[in-house]
Write a protein that holds these residues in place. Structure first.
Motif, PDB file in Angstrom:
ATOM      1  N   GLU A 236       0.865  -1.176   0.000  1.00 40.34           N
ATOM      2  CA  GLU A 236       0.000   0.000   0.000  1.00 40.34           C
ATOM      3  C   GLU A 236       0.905   1.230   0.000  1.00 40.34           C
ATOM      4  OE1 GLU A 236      -3.069   2.404   2.872  1.00 40.34           O
ATOM      5  OE2 GLU A 236      -2.626   0.327   3.360  1.00 40.34           O
ATOM      6  N   VAL A 237       0.864   1.986  -1.079  1.00 39.52           N
ATOM      7  CA  VAL A 237       1.788   3.114  -1.243  1.00 39.52           C
ATOM      8  C   VAL A 237       1.199   4.378  -0.632  1.00 39.52           C
ATOM      9  CG1 VAL A 237       3.030   4.553  -2.903  1.00 39.52           C
ATOM     10  CG2 VAL A 237       2.764   2.104  -3.342  1.00 39.52           C
ATOM     11  N   ILE A 238       1.978   5.020   0.240  1.00 43.19           N
ATOM     12  CA  ILE A 238       1.597   6.323   0.810  1.00 43.19           C
ATOM     13  C   ILE A 238       2.616   7.344   0.311  1.00 43.19           C
ATOM     14  CG2 ILE A 238       1.249   7.652   2.913  1.00 43.19           C
ATOM     15  CD1 ILE A 238       0.656   5.038   4.365  1.00 43.19           C
ATOM     16  N   GLU A 239       2.124   8.360  -0.380  1.00 44.46           N
ATOM     17  CA  GLU A 239       3.012   9.377  -0.957  1.00 44.46           C
ATOM     18  C   GLU A 239       3.383  10.416   0.103  1.00 44.46           C
ATOM     19  OE1 GLU A 239       4.207   9.699  -4.046  1.00 44.46           O
ATOM     20  OE2 GLU A 239       3.093   8.152  -5.124  1.00 44.46           O
ATOM     21  N   LEU A 240       4.676  10.717   0.202  1.00 41.70           N
ATOM     22  CA  LEU A 240       5.151  11.834   1.030  1.00 41.70           C
ATOM     23  C   LEU A 240       5.623  12.918   0.081  1.00 41.70           C
ATOM     24  CD1 LEU A 240       5.674   9.196   2.919  1.00 41.70           C
ATOM     25  CD2 LEU A 240       7.085  10.759   4.221  1.00 41.70           C
ATOM     26  N   ASN A 241       4.964  14.057   0.099  1.00 41.25           N
ATOM     27  CA  ASN A 241       5.319  15.129  -0.827  1.00 41.25           C
ATOM     28  C   ASN A 241       6.453  15.983  -0.258  1.00 41.25           C
ATOM     29  OD1 ASN A 241       3.259  14.575  -2.800  1.00 41.25           O
ATOM     30  ND2 ASN A 241       1.788  15.296  -1.284  1.00 41.25           N
ATOM     31  N   SER A 242       6.992  16.824  -1.112  1.00 39.64           N
ATOM     32  CA  SER A 242       8.051  17.728  -0.652  1.00 39.64           C
ATOM     33  C   SER A 242       7.458  18.739   0.338  1.00 39.64           C
ATOM     34  CB  SER A 242       8.664  18.462  -1.841  1.00 39.64           C
ATOM     35  OG  SER A 242       7.667  19.114  -2.581  1.00 39.64           O
ATOM     36  N   TYR A 243       8.310  19.269   1.205  1.00 37.35           N
ATOM     37  CA  TYR A 243       7.858  20.223   2.228  1.00 37.35           C
ATOM     38  C   TYR A 243       7.698  21.620   1.639  1.00 37.35           C
ATOM     39  CZ  TYR A 243       9.033  16.752   5.822  1.00 37.35           C
ATOM     40  OH  TYR A 243       9.079  15.632   6.597  1.00 37.35           O
ATOM     41  N   THR A 244       6.738  22.353   2.156  1.00 39.89           N
ATOM     42  CA  THR A 244       6.608  23.770   1.797  1.00 39.89           C
ATOM     43  C   THR A 244       7.634  24.563   2.612  1.00 39.89           C
ATOM     44  OG1 THR A 244       5.013  24.256   3.542  1.00 39.89           O
ATOM     45  CG2 THR A 244       4.125  23.444   1.450  1.00 39.89           C
ATOM     46  N   ALA A 245       7.828  25.820   2.233  1.00 37.42           N
ATOM     47  CA  ALA A 245       8.794  26.667   2.946  1.00 37.42           C
ATOM     48  C   ALA A 245       8.392  26.833   4.412  1.00 37.42           C
ATOM     49  CB  ALA A 245       8.900  28.027   2.263  1.00 37.42           C
ATOM     50  N   LEU A 246       7.083  26.965   4.661  1.00 40.24           N
ATOM     51  CA  LEU A 246       6.601  27.124   6.035  1.00 40.24           C
ATOM     52  C   LEU A 246       6.873  25.861   6.855  1.00 40.24           C
ATOM     53  CD1 LEU A 246       5.019  29.024   7.974  1.00 40.24           C
ATOM     54  CD2 LEU A 246       2.938  27.827   7.273  1.00 40.24           C
ATOM     55  N   GLU A 247       6.630  24.683   6.238  1.00 42.74           N
ATOM     56  CA  GLU A 247       6.895  23.415   6.927  1.00 42.74           C
ATOM     57  C   GLU A 247       8.386  23.279   7.242  1.00 42.74           C
ATOM     58  OE1 GLU A 247       3.315  20.545   5.220  1.00 42.74           O
ATOM     59  OE2 GLU A 247       5.116  20.829   4.048  1.00 42.74           O
ATOM     60  N   LYS A 248       9.221  23.656   6.278  1.00 38.14           N
ATOM     61  CA  LYS A 248      10.679  23.594   6.510  1.00 38.14           C
ATOM     62  C   LYS A 248      11.091  24.505   7.658  1.00 38.14           C
ATOM     63  CE  LYS A 248      12.194  22.424   1.815  1.00 38.14           C
ATOM     64  NZ  LYS A 248      12.950  22.869   0.649  1.00 38.14           N
ATOM     65  N   PHE A 249      10.463  25.680   7.716  1.00 39.10           N
ATOM     66  CA  PHE A 249      10.784  26.620   8.797  1.00 39.10           C
ATOM     67  C   PHE A 249      10.466  25.998  10.152  1.00 39.10           C
ATOM     68  CE2 PHE A 249       9.209  29.859  11.765  1.00 39.10           C
ATOM     69  CZ  PHE A 249      10.344  30.634  11.908  1.00 39.10           C
ATOM     70  N   HIS A 250       9.270  25.388  10.278  1.00 30.37           N
ATOM     71  CA  HIS A 250       8.882  24.766  11.555  1.00 30.37           C
ATOM     72  C   HIS A 250       9.780  23.584  11.897  1.00 30.37           C
ATOM     73  CE1 HIS A 250       5.376  27.085  12.725  1.00 30.37           C
ATOM     74  NE2 HIS A 250       4.975  27.093  11.467  1.00 30.37           N
ATOM     75  N   ILE A 251      10.117  22.780  10.886  1.00 30.59           N
ATOM     76  CA  ILE A 251      10.993  21.622  11.118  1.00 30.59           C
ATOM     77  C   ILE A 251      12.356  22.102  11.613  1.00 30.59           C
ATOM     78  CG2 ILE A 251      12.245  19.736   9.972  1.00 30.59           C
ATOM     79  CD1 ILE A 251       9.734  19.547   8.088  1.00 30.59           C
TER      80      ILE A 251
END
Length: 548
Positions: A236-251
């Motif tokens: 069962e494939v679950i796609e992980l998309n690239s992070y947005t700039a806001l997500e990268k900032f929080h990470i």
């Protein structure tokens, strides 16, 4: 006799015990120093290491598991939901088997680390098997014990290493498995990953079936298209998309900075980095789908801080003003759209392995004999989109108010800038057609509009992929309107609220609907277009009226 006592103590089936007793009896009859005796002794030692009957007890608390996942990872909502779903099932039925999950996505988005968090939340042992570059089937199934230096396959070794029969086994980079004359490892994985078969997994070295039904297999991949069809079908494939700039900032703020400070033994008084500096680091020093390069840049800042502190300074603060002095000149300039509307130039949108990007397409119609020139390192699919666009415009030339002989009297040159970068895919069809109509009518295209979508020969807007990444690229570049095919409306749920609050998405069924939205002035000869009757005093008002 010692071996027989150990075999007796195993909590395994009588069939397996009989097999091992036979090997013990064979060993008794052999001379102590014989080579064959060493082979049998090694075999018995390895079989006795298999943890028959040993299992860790799952301690599943859904709210606690959710907290662990949220603490270790920012975002990844879809993956977390799927993991919590699985935990709920395991809690209700501990003997449940049949879930092989494949986490697919670009490098550095947290595929491997989220599996560690899953094992921690279930209180299970975690083992990782790196499959990248494996060409030999024996690596998965093991080698027959008659060969010198033979050993079990990686799956059995992983079970032995974990010390239990129900570990979480991560099969990392399953799309990088190769094959050659030594066999096909991906075919050998079929049995291990099939819930109907893996209760009797056969390893060439062990020679008796091993029950892997309690093992939780999770695989990761960067490109699912390179996984063989039967293997893909079992997962069962679950796609992980690239992070947005806001997500990268929080990470970066909540995870990476703290992790690197701990690694470099820095405390909050000694090392500080401002929010503006973090944003500059993301926008101007890294260009990636994940956060691996970002982590390296933060580590570089920590090293500079360590040098400064050892040289006698009391603290080290990174700000937007001094980041260039520390890391050097900015490597990437942000993509920005032109402020002026232009004839024959359109903002296309493209998907790349590091996220979305703006793909400007330029068209010039020159006096000539009807040649079609395509430049910019375009792939075969994109060239076909360009030919389809020309044929469609020819079929609608009267409605668009274009000379019907343009394909005989004009040389059409289609160019996608940044010629060193290969470009391919069907999703530029609508953009090429829009730019061609603009060039042949002399009406400019609005610079604040971007678009993506394939075009059919009859002008229908056809579905595309990667909308989340493409919409993020449009948002970063300053576009406030994005035209998408109607069939892609379902993908809008995946787009972050940060993007939706600024960008207006307009779904179109066919090319005729694009012209009033994208062109600076209406085409009076287009049928069913009411724009010609609308009197609009200024450019800003026009944008708001058309995009409502």
């Amino acid at each position: 006799e010692v071996y027989k006592e150990k075999v007796n103590a195993l909590s395994c089936s009588d069939e397996i015990k009989d097999k091992l007793f036979k090997e013990c009896n064979k060993l008794i009859k052999m001379p102590s120093g014989s080579h064959e005796g060493t082979v049998v002794r090694n075999y018995l030692d390895k079989c006795l290491e298999i943890p028959f009957g040993k299992c860790t007890k799952d301690t599943i608390n859904l709210s606690k598991a959710q907290k662990i996942l949220d603490k270790d990872h920012y975002g990844l909502k879809k993956v977390k939901e799927r993991i919590v779903d699985s935990l709920a099932v395991y809690k209700r039925n501990p003997d449940f088997s049949g879930q092989i999950i494949c986490l697919a996505g670009p490098p550095g988005v947290g595929k491997t680390s989220i599996v560690k968090s899953l094992a921690k939340s279930m209180n299970r042992k975690y083992v990782r098997i790196a499959l990248g570059g494996i060409h030999d089937e024996g690596e998965i199934r093991g080698h027959r014990k008659t060969y010198i230096g033979s050993m079990p396959g990686r799956i059995i070794e992983a079970v032995i290493k974990s010390g239990v029969m129900n570990p979480v086994i991560l099969l990392d980079e399953i799309d990088k498995v190769g094959n050659d004359y030594k066999g096909d490892p991906s075919s050998a994985l079929l049995e291990a990953l099939d819930p109907e078969q893996n209760s009797t997994f056969a390893d060439h070295y062990i020679e008796f079936p091993i029950d892997l039904s309690k093992v939780l297999f999770i695989t990761t991949a960067n490109d699912v298209s390179s996984i063989s069809a039967p293997l893909y079908d079992r997962m069962e494939v679950i796609e992980l998309n690239s992070y947005t700039a806001l997500e990268k900032f929080h990470i970066a703020k909540e995870h990476l900075v703290k992790k690197e400070m701990k690694k470099h033994n820095l405390n909050g008084r000694e090392f500080k980095i401002t929010d503006d500096a973090l944003n500059t680091l993301i926008e101007s020093y890294t260009r990636e789908a994940g956060v691996r390069k970002l982590e390296k840049m933060i580590a570089s800042l920590c090293r500079k801080a360590a040098v400064a502190l050892e040289s006698g300074e009391k603290s080290f603060k990174v700000t937007d003003d001094n980041i260039e002095d520390i890391l050097g000149k900015k490597k990437y300039s942000p993509e920005k759209i032109s402020s002026d509307n232009a004839v024959g130039t359109v903002n296309g949108l493209a998907w790349t392995s590091v996220g979305g990007t703006i793909l400007p397409i330029e068209i010039s119609a020159l006096e000539g004999t009807g040649k079609l020139e395509l430049t910019g390192n375009l792939g075969d699919v994109m060239k076909e989109s360009a030919k389809t666009a020309v044929s469609y415009v020819r079929s609608k030339s009267k409605e668009f108010g274009i000379d019907s002989d343009f394909y005989k009297t004009k040389d059409i040159h289609i160019h996608a800038p940044e010629g060193a970068i290969p470009k391919d895919g069907p999703s530029a069809g609508l953009a090429i057609t829009t730019a061609l109509v603009s060039e042949l009518t002399g009406i400019a295209i609005k610079s604040n509009v971007a678009m993506t979508g394939e075009i059919s020969l009859k002008g229908k807007a056809m579905e595309i992929g990667g909308l989340k990444e493409k919409s993020m690229a449009a948002y970063k570049a300053g576009c406030d309107t994005v035209i998408i095919p109607q069939d892609n409306i379902k993908d809008l749920d995946e787009i972050s609220d940060e993007v939706k609050s600024v960008v207006n998405f307009i779904a179109v069924a066919g090319f005729d609907e694009i012209i009033p939205i994208a062109l600076d002035e209406p085409l009076s000869k287009i049928k069913n277009t009411k724009m010609a009757d609308v009197v609009i005093p200024d450019k800003k008002a026009r944008t708001s009226v058309i995009t409502q």
